[in-house]
Design a protein around this motif. Structure first.
Motif, PDB file in Angstrom:
ATOM      1  N   PRO A  69      -3.203 -20.683 -45.394  1.00 14.41           N
ATOM      2  CA  PRO A  69      -3.931 -19.836 -46.345  1.00 14.41           C
ATOM      3  C   PRO A  69      -3.045 -18.780 -47.006  1.00 14.41           C
ATOM      4  CG  PRO A  69      -4.497 -19.229 -44.090  1.00 14.41           C
ATOM      5  CD  PRO A  69      -3.698 -20.491 -44.007  1.00 14.41           C
ATOM      6  N   ILE A  70      -1.982 -18.353 -46.319  1.00 13.26           N
ATOM      7  CA  ILE A  70      -1.066 -17.373 -46.913  1.00 13.26           C
ATOM      8  C   ILE A  70      -0.364 -17.978 -48.122  1.00 13.26           C
ATOM      9  CG2 ILE A  70       1.039 -16.039 -46.516  1.00 13.26           C
ATOM     10  CD1 ILE A  70       0.181 -15.797 -43.582  1.00 13.26           C
ATOM     11  N   VAL A  71       0.162 -19.197 -47.935  1.00 17.11           N
ATOM     12  CA  VAL A  71       0.845 -19.868 -49.050  1.00 17.11           C
ATOM     13  C   VAL A  71      -0.136 -20.147 -50.182  1.00 17.11           C
ATOM     14  CG1 VAL A  71       2.127 -21.925 -49.749  1.00 17.11           C
ATOM     15  CG2 VAL A  71       2.587 -20.877 -47.523  1.00 17.11           C
ATOM     16  N   ALA A  72      -1.328 -20.616 -49.841  1.00 19.88           N
ATOM     17  CA  ALA A  72      -2.329 -20.920 -50.873  1.00 19.88           C
ATOM     18  C   ALA A  72      -2.697 -19.673 -51.660  1.00 19.88           C
ATOM     19  CB  ALA A  72      -3.567 -21.533 -50.229  1.00 19.88           C
ATOM     20  N   VAL A  85      10.122 -10.920 -50.844  1.00 15.06           N
ATOM     21  CA  VAL A  85       9.853 -10.167 -49.613  1.00 15.06           C
ATOM     22  C   VAL A  85       9.280 -11.129 -48.571  1.00 15.06           C
ATOM     23  CG1 VAL A  85       9.405  -8.052 -50.903  1.00 15.06           C
ATOM     24  CG2 VAL A  85       7.485  -9.483 -50.198  1.00 15.06           C
ATOM     25  N   LEU A  86       9.605 -10.865 -47.324  1.00 11.93           N
ATOM     26  CA  LEU A  86       9.085 -11.676 -46.225  1.00 11.93           C
ATOM     27  C   LEU A  86       7.714 -11.141 -45.811  1.00 11.93           C
ATOM     28  CD1 LEU A  86       9.988 -13.995 -44.263  1.00 11.93           C
ATOM     29  CD2 LEU A  86      10.632 -12.178 -42.673  1.00 11.93           C
ATOM     30  N   VAL A  87       6.761 -12.053 -45.606  1.00  8.04           N
ATOM     31  CA  VAL A  87       5.442 -11.648 -45.095  1.00  8.04           C
ATOM     32  C   VAL A  87       5.133 -12.485 -43.856  1.00  8.04           C
ATOM     33  CG1 VAL A  87       4.629 -10.932 -47.371  1.00  8.04           C
ATOM     34  CG2 VAL A  87       4.135 -13.232 -46.576  1.00  8.04           C
ATOM     35  N   PRO A  88       4.730 -11.848 -42.751  1.00  5.31           N
ATOM     36  CA  PRO A  88       4.468 -12.590 -41.518  1.00  5.31           C
ATOM     37  C   PRO A  88       3.031 -13.062 -41.368  1.00  5.31           C
ATOM     38  CG  PRO A  88       4.436 -10.260 -41.056  1.00  5.31           C
ATOM     39  CD  PRO A  88       4.713 -10.392 -42.530  1.00  5.31           C
ATOM     40  N   ASN A  89       2.118 -12.502 -42.164  1.00  4.10           N
ATOM     41  CA  ASN A  89       0.696 -12.806 -41.964  1.00  4.10           C
ATOM     42  C   ASN A  89      -0.084 -12.437 -43.226  1.00  4.10           C
ATOM     43  OD1 ASN A  89       0.475  -9.939 -41.853  1.00  4.10           O
ATOM     44  ND2 ASN A  89       0.798  -9.994 -39.639  1.00  4.10           N
ATOM     45  N   ALA A  90      -1.408 -12.631 -43.183  1.00  3.10           N
ATOM     46  CA  ALA A  90      -2.253 -12.383 -44.356  1.00  3.10           C
ATOM     47  C   ALA A  90      -2.241 -10.914 -44.753  1.00  3.10           C
ATOM     48  CB  ALA A  90      -3.678 -12.846 -44.072  1.00  3.10           C
ATOM     49  N   ARG A  91      -2.195 -10.034 -43.772  1.00  5.45           N
ATOM     50  CA  ARG A  91      -2.168  -8.605 -44.100  1.00  5.45           C
ATOM     51  C   ARG A  91      -0.880  -8.253 -44.837  1.00  5.45           C
ATOM     52  NH1 ARG A  91      -0.494  -3.669 -41.971  1.00  5.45           N
ATOM     53  NH2 ARG A  91      -1.900  -1.937 -42.461  1.00  5.45           N
ATOM     54  N   GLY A  92       0.231  -8.819 -44.377  1.00  2.00           N
ATOM     55  CA  GLY A  92       1.492  -8.583 -45.065  1.00  2.00           C
ATOM     56  C   GLY A  92       1.460  -9.096 -46.499  1.00  2.00           C
ATOM     57  N   LEU A  93       0.822 -10.242 -46.700  1.00 10.62           N
ATOM     58  CA  LEU A  93       0.703 -10.779 -48.056  1.00 10.62           C
ATOM     59  C   LEU A  93      -0.099  -9.841 -48.937  1.00 10.62           C
ATOM     60  CD1 LEU A  93       1.063 -13.011 -50.160  1.00 10.62           C
ATOM     61  CD2 LEU A  93      -1.036 -14.062 -49.256  1.00 10.62           C
ATOM     62  N   ALA A 108       8.155 -14.845 -48.927  1.00 15.75           N
ATOM     63  CA  ALA A 108       8.739 -15.821 -48.010  1.00 15.75           C
ATOM     64  C   ALA A 108       7.968 -15.789 -46.703  1.00 15.75           C
ATOM     65  CB  ALA A 108      10.209 -15.499 -47.759  1.00 15.75           C
ATOM     66  N   VAL A 109       7.837 -16.959 -46.089  1.00 15.72           N
ATOM     67  CA  VAL A 109       7.267 -17.065 -44.751  1.00 15.72           C
ATOM     68  C   VAL A 109       8.331 -17.671 -43.849  1.00 15.72           C
ATOM     69  CG1 VAL A 109       4.882 -17.235 -45.534  1.00 15.72           C
ATOM     70  CG2 VAL A 109       6.236 -19.331 -45.256  1.00 15.72           C
TER      71      VAL A 109
END
Length: 311
Positions: A135-138, A88-96, A108-109
């Motif tokens: 930080p999203i990837v981490a 799934v695609l996430v655009p930001n920390a909230r999406g993650l 995915a970013v």
């Protein structure tokens, strides 16, 4: 069903992973909202055709892409199967956070090689976007999730023109350094040609991104997608993005027409003797069904030809 004659070519892999993006990248571009049950049935049919990596949706704010506002509800309808991935695609920390709360194991970013598109798509410049993704990837990796990093506009940009190889390599390398487990190079407006693709893949690989972690994502605006796939495979790429029936484009780049159709890709790879694990007849039937749902014919030449032959 008619099938291509198998004539292998030198320098190609024995098998290719088809990364099916239709449910997310395809349906996000529809003017109307597709019912959640229809999306779930679409994914089930894609699974039935042998696809095992299917990008299901995006955890984006519904005001941005209302077609994907049902992300949680859709994932609740999908069966957790061995060997199947639903990125799934996430655009930001909230999406993650929303994705991880639903047990998502692959995210995915979406970065850009160009400043203009990055600001139009993410409201941030390239450097700012990469800083946001760090930080999203981490966090995703700490949670045990794989992370795909898209790099868009790798061959050209409708506002900036030709995109320098160094721009693309810089973004791809940075995403890899952040911890992305796969880098997908996207010709978002479909202007690339095989020589560009070969040069780009070699440059990204030469910058330290392993070829086994590189994917390609081509749009067919100028009819070059299949030629570009062949160039990428000959350069060592083993994962190719596509969209069943050629669905999709990009809502933030008006010159981006449909994605490479999965059926067109599989037809070519079958003819070259490259294994995909995809049942082409089942896939065509799926795209014919979806075309009826959407009320228009598929843009894929292979879908149209095989559907006529089966009629």
């Amino acid at each position: 069903m008619y099938a291509p004659e198998v004539v292998p070519a030198d320098g190609l892999p024995a098998s290719v992973t088809v990364y099916e993006a239709g449910p997310r990248d395809g349906l996000q571009n529809e003017k109307g909202v597709i019912p959640t049950e229809v999306k779930a049935e679409f994914i089930r049919r894609l699974l039935g055709a042998g696809l095992r990596v299917i990008e299901a949706t995006s955890f984006v704010h519904p005001d941005w892409v209302p077609q994907l506002a049902d992300a949680e509800d859709l994932l609740d309808l999908l069966e957790d199967l061995p060997g199947v991935r639903y990125p799934v695609l996430v655009p930001n920390a909230r999406g993650l956070r929303r994705a991880l709360d639903r047990g998502v194991r692959d995210i995915a970013v979406f970065a850009s090689a160009t400043e203009t598109f990055s600001r139009r798509n993410l409201n941030r410049g390239v450097t700012e976007a990469l800083e946001m993704f760090a930080p999203i990837v981490a966090s995703a990796r700490e949670a045990g999730a794989g992370v795909r990093g898209y790099v868009s506009m790798v061959c050209g940009d409708p506002w900036e023109g030709v995109v320098g190889v160094d721009q693309v390599v810089g973004v791809a390398r940075r995403l890899f350094e952040l911890g992305c487990t796969e880098i997908s190079l996207g010709d978002t407006i479909g202007v690339g040609t095989p020589g560009q693709v070969t040069r780009l893949v070699r440059a990204v690989s030469g910058a330290g991104v392993p070829l086994e972690q590189v994917a390609v994502h081509f749009h067919d605006t100028y009819g070059q997608a299949l030629a570009n796939v062949l160039a990428a495979l000959q350069a060592g790429v083993r994962t190719v993005d596509s969209s069943a029936g050629g669905l999709g484009g990009c809502p933030y780049a008006e010159s981006a027409t449909g994605n490479l159709a999965t059926e067109d890709l599989v037809w070519q790879l079958q003819g070259l003797g490259v294994h995909t694990g995809v049942d082409l007849a089942e896939l065509v039937a799926t795209s014919v069904w979806m075309a009826r749902v959407l009320g228009r014919p598929s843009p894929s030449p292979v879908v149209r030809a095989l559907a006529r032959a089966a009629a």
